[in-house]
Design an enzyme around this catalytic site. Structure first.
Site, PDB file in Angstrom:
ATOM      1  N   MET A 233      55.582  35.058  10.772  1.00  0.00           N
ATOM      2  CA  MET A 233      55.435  36.218   9.836  1.00  0.00           C
ATOM      3  C   MET A 233      55.530  37.687  10.665  1.00  0.00           C
ATOM      4  O   MET A 233      56.071  37.848   9.937  1.00  0.00           O
ATOM      5  CB  MET A 233      54.372  36.480   9.093  1.00  0.00           C
ATOM      6  CG  MET A 233      53.483  34.735   8.346  1.00  0.00           C
ATOM      7  SD  MET A 233      54.333  34.165   6.644  1.00  0.00           S
ATOM      8  CE  MET A 233      53.837  36.141   5.345  1.00  0.00           C
TER       9      MET A 233
ATOM     10  N   ALA B 269      59.350  37.861  10.240  1.00  0.00           N
ATOM     11  CA  ALA B 269      59.780  38.064   8.933  1.00  0.00           C
ATOM     12  C   ALA B 269      59.726  39.354   8.483  1.00  0.00           C
ATOM     13  O   ALA B 269      60.633  40.108   7.887  1.00  0.00           O
ATOM     14  CB  ALA B 269      59.031  36.855   8.405  1.00  0.00           C
ATOM     15  N   GLU B 270      58.395  40.720   9.112  1.00  0.00           N
ATOM     16  CA  GLU B 270      57.806  41.325   8.472  1.00  0.00           C
ATOM     17  C   GLU B 270      59.123  42.117   9.064  1.00  0.00           C
ATOM     18  O   GLU B 270      59.299  43.393   8.787  1.00  0.00           O
ATOM     19  CB  GLU B 270      56.662  41.393   8.771  1.00  0.00           C
ATOM     20  CG  GLU B 270      56.276  42.991   7.886  1.00  0.00           C
ATOM     21  CD  GLU B 270      54.486  43.190   7.388  1.00  0.00           C
ATOM     22  OE1 GLU B 270      54.802  43.833   6.834  1.00  0.00           O
ATOM     23  OE2 GLU B 270      53.823  41.942   7.184  1.00  0.00           O
ATOM     24  N   THR B 271      59.071  42.356  10.403  1.00  0.00           N
ATOM     25  CA  THR B 271      59.776  42.852  11.427  1.00  0.00           C
ATOM     26  C   THR B 271      61.173  43.670  10.564  1.00  0.00           C
ATOM     27  O   THR B 271      61.406  44.230  10.170  1.00  0.00           O
ATOM     28  CB  THR B 271      59.857  42.545  12.542  1.00  0.00           C
ATOM     29  OG1 THR B 271      58.092  42.433  12.847  1.00  0.00           O
ATOM     30  CG2 THR B 271      60.639  43.421  13.244  1.00  0.00           C
TER      31      THR B 271
ATOM     32  N   SER C  37      61.282  44.851   7.015  1.00  0.00           N
ATOM     33  CA  SER C  37      60.354  46.144   6.758  1.00  0.00           C
ATOM     34  C   SER C  37      62.180  47.308   7.555  1.00  0.00           C
ATOM     35  O   SER C  37      61.841  47.892   7.168  1.00  0.00           O
ATOM     36  CB  SER C  37      59.450  46.183   7.974  1.00  0.00           C
ATOM     37  OG  SER C  37      58.456  46.026   7.085  1.00  0.00           O
TER      38      SER C  37
END
Length: 156
Positions: free
Chosen positions: A73, A76-78, A81
């Protein structure tokens, strides 16, 4: 060094994370963030439409020795974003409002590659799908992130 950018306190961090030189000015006030550095995330592509980065399994495992689901996660968020932030441009910023993930297969050693692809690039919302794969190209997880695009506060 032949790249045309001003060195700042985050220049070494940005270079180590694989951030293209033309983006260093954009990130000069913040760098890539301490968590990106701790996780060993290194970018190889970075645009609003597509972002790719790798992350080692070693150092990011859970108690039974496999890659921690939260590490998936984080990658993925890195990616989502950063891609949303690029889409937002210099007069706005992106903030995550939803992320989800499905883990398909575990991994205990090696390197994970995350490939982020834009699903929707709107004026106020972006959505990206991020697929994590192992070194053999096998899908490890699939994530989706939605970011809200907000104007930067006006400064006087």
């Amino acid at each position: 060094m032949t790249d045309n950018f001003t060195r700042n306190k985050f220049s070494d961090q940005l270079e180590a994370a694989g951030v293209p030189a033309h983006m260093h000015d954009w990130l000069s006030g913040h760098g890539v963030g301490a968590l990106v550095e701790k996780m060993g995330i290194v970018f190889s592509e970075l645009s609003a439409e597509r972002a790719v980065a790798t992350m080692p399994v070693e150092g990011n495992t859970q108690v039974v020795g496999i890659l921690h689901g939260g590490a998936h996660m984080v990658l993925a968020e890195t990616l989502g974003s950063f891609a949303a932030g690029i889409h937002a441009g210099p007069n706005a910023h992106a903030v995550g409002i939803e992320i989800n993930g499905t883990h398909h297969r575990s991994i205990a050693a090696g390197t994970v590659t995350g490939t982020c692809t834009a699903v929707h690039l709107g004026r106020t919302l972006t959505t990206h799908e991020i697929v994590m794969t192992d070194e053999q190209g096998r899908r490890l997880s699939t994530c989706r992130i939605t970011n809200l695009v907000r104007p930067n506060p006006k400064t006087s």
